[in-house]
Design an enzyme around this catalytic site. Structure first.
Site, PDB file in Angstrom:
ATOM      1  CB  CYS A  80      29.058 -22.321 -53.549  1.00 48.48           C
ATOM      2  SG  CYS A  80      30.016 -22.144 -54.623  1.00 48.48           S
TER       3      CYS A  80
ATOM      4  CD  GLU B 190      27.209 -23.429 -56.984  1.00 46.12           C
ATOM      5  OE1 GLU B 190      26.986 -22.473 -56.356  1.00 46.12           O
ATOM      6  OE2 GLU B 190      28.307 -23.901 -56.959  1.00 46.12           O
TER       7      GLU B 190
END
Length: 543
Positions: free
Chosen positions: A327, A293
């Site tokens: 994020c 990720e």
């Protein structure tokens, strides 16, 4: 493969404590913060269950108070990475043979230790080491990490019970084997929960790991290892090393027993990892699993029917919680001109009230960015916007690193849609807004879609049901996590599985069966109870 069929303990999301003024948890946490601040720690690497000290010390300092020394950690080199690999491979045979129930029990116990006796210490360490306020720490390093540990057990249970059908006289079954070799977990600073899950998920499935945490999150990583050890994790299953990424990569990606990487970090680093693996592909026993990720340029899109107040709140919370270092943090927004004046006023009002400072004062909504490198990048970005003919500072725009690495929450208005801060990831408390004309919705959606290489999270705001449906369809590939009338942050394990596509990663959705399936290699077994004794087909024996 399960030895038996058992009912798991009831698994639900860990409740979040409020830390309201006068609450017992607030008092406990403040006391724990004082205790951690008053203790100078000496953190060794953990390799094969043993503490490894090198004498090459690096400081641990709070980002919001960089003159204060929390302690040191011992830096390793290539020899320690090799040592960790050997310790992992030595532990592998016994660990992968251990019954799934015992592996499950270790991680379930770790979750209970985390949410019980270790709760406030984990919060305090994360708050001080990574500059998180009490609420942001609680939802991350306690609740989400416990949810990962518990729901991974539930998902493992479901995977092991995924078994094929069998014809009469035959028994078919699937053995969910761990991968052949070791896993490399490379973890970020921004979420303690991610740091614990990246080695934890493969380990639960019977794998062994070498874990390199971010140098700015060593303290919380070491505490996770302490909890796992107390929970019964055998020595060598997870090995914690502190060294540079290139040093670890040079050893790990050339090793024949490298079986996979579990990564959260920048897209550039992930691209380098992928290329490194390709360059060494002939060395490996099997094709490594690559799970990552990575970056994001997460957006908010409001259509002309949206509520100005709702959009303004989403901007403030989505962009500035944890200093924009999530994020999923909102980093760009597309606002129609009919709503912009009201949204601008509301955002400015909120930002005028927001308090910025250290974590000890629970009223501070925004704390420090993680380190001086980040501070310098963000302050330079603000300075460039101040002098650009293509942008203007709407709110914030100040910074100060005399005490800590503080960036005032900043709103930039881009006067053209391709201004640099509308495209590049910043990872800080800065959001850029592009104001479009209400009759240019379709054109603006095209700009949004093409304006970034990333596709992690996105949010739309509208009060028109037909438009919501059209926006959702139009933006389907722009975000792995998509929010309707909500900010693009705050994914919860087992509720909004997290991960994105395009340059944002492999979208394997942490905390789900999809992620755990990446850490097993299924073997199909067919057992025939009465084997054939004649090569000829029965219907062909007579004319």
């Amino acid at each position: 493969m399960p030895k038996g069929v058992y009912r798991l303990p009831n698994i639900t999301n860990e409740p979040i404590k409020s830390y309201a003024p006068g609450s017992p948890e607030r008092k406990e946490l403040k006391a724990q913060i004082s205790e951690v601040k008053a203790t100078t720690v000496d953190l060794p690497m953990i390799i094969g269950g043993k503490e490894v000290r090198t004498g090459k010390l690096a400081d641990i300092r709070p980002p919001h108070d960089h003159k204060h020394l929390l302690g040191h950690y011992h830096q390793g080199d290539a020899s320690h990475v090799q040592m960790a690999i050997e310790a992992a491979l030595k532990a592998k045979p016994a660990w992968e043979k251990m019954g799934w129930e015992s592996r499950a029990a270790i991680f379930l116990k770790a979750a209970d230790l985390l949410t019980g006796p270790y709760r406030q210490k984990m919060n305090a360490v994360t708050m001080l080491g990574q500059s998180k306020n009490a609420f942001q720490a609680e939802i991350d390093c306690v609740c989400e990490l416990a949810d990962f540990f518990r729901y991974n057990v539930k998902n493992m249970y479901e995977i092991y019970h995924m078994q094929p059908n069998s014809a009469p006289g035959i028994w078919n079954r699937t053995v969910w084997r761990p991968l052949e070799g070791f896993i490399f977990a490379l973890t970020p600073f921004n979420f303690t929960s991610i740091a614990g899950n990246l080695p934890g998920a493969p380990a639960l499935m019977g794998n062994v790991c070498v874990w390199k945490p971010s140098k700015t999150a060593v303290y919380s990583a070491h505490l996770i290892m302490e909890i796992l050890k107390e929970a019964g994790l055998p020595d060598g299953v997870i090995n914690l090393v502190y060294c540079s990424g290139p040093t670890a990569a040079d050893v790990i990606f050339k090793h024949k027993d490298f079986a996979g990487v579990h990564f959260t970090g920048s897209t550039a680093v992930f691209n380098d990892i992928w290329a490194n693996i390709i360059n060494n592909i002939d060395k490996y026993r099997s094709y490594p699993r690559i799970v990552g990720e990575t970056g994001g340029k997460d957006y908010i899109f409001a259509d002309p029917t949206a509520s100005a107040k709702e959009v303004a709140t989403a901007i403030v919370r989505g962009a500035f919680e944890y200093q924009g270092q999530k994020c999923s943090a909102a980093s760009r927004a597309y606002i129609p001109s009919n709503l912009w004046p009201e949204i601008e006023t509301l955002v400015k009002k909120d930002l005028a009230e927001i308090k910025v400072g250290g974590i000890e004062d629970f009223r501070n909504f925004v704390n420090a960015v993680i380190d001086e490198t980040s501070f310098n990048k963000l302050s330079a970005t603000i300075d460039a916007a101040k002098t650009s003919k293509d942008a203007e500072i709407v709110a914030g725009g100040t910074y100060d690193k005399s005490v800590g690495y503080f960036i005032q929450p900043t709103v930039i208005r881009a006067l053209k849609p391709d201004y640099i801060t509308m495209q590049e990831e910043l990872f800080g408390p800065i959001i850029t807004i592009y104001v479009y004309e209400p009759d240019k919705v379709e054109e603006t959606l095209d700009i949004l879609d093409k304006g970034s290489a990333y596709a992690l999270t996105g949010a739309i705001f509208s009060n028109d049901r037909n438009r919501i449906e059209k926006l959702t369809e139009r933006l389907t590939h722009t975000a792995g996590n998509f929010y309707i009338n909500d900010k693009p942050t705050g994914a919860v394990v087992d509720q909004q599985p997290f991960g994105g596509g395009r340059a944002s990663g492999t979208n394997d959705k942490a905390g789900t069966v999809f992620n755990l399936l990446r850490w097993v290699s299924p073997q199909a077994i067919k057992e025939t109870f009465v084997p054939a004794t004649n090569y000829m087909y029965p219907n062909f024996l007579e004319e």
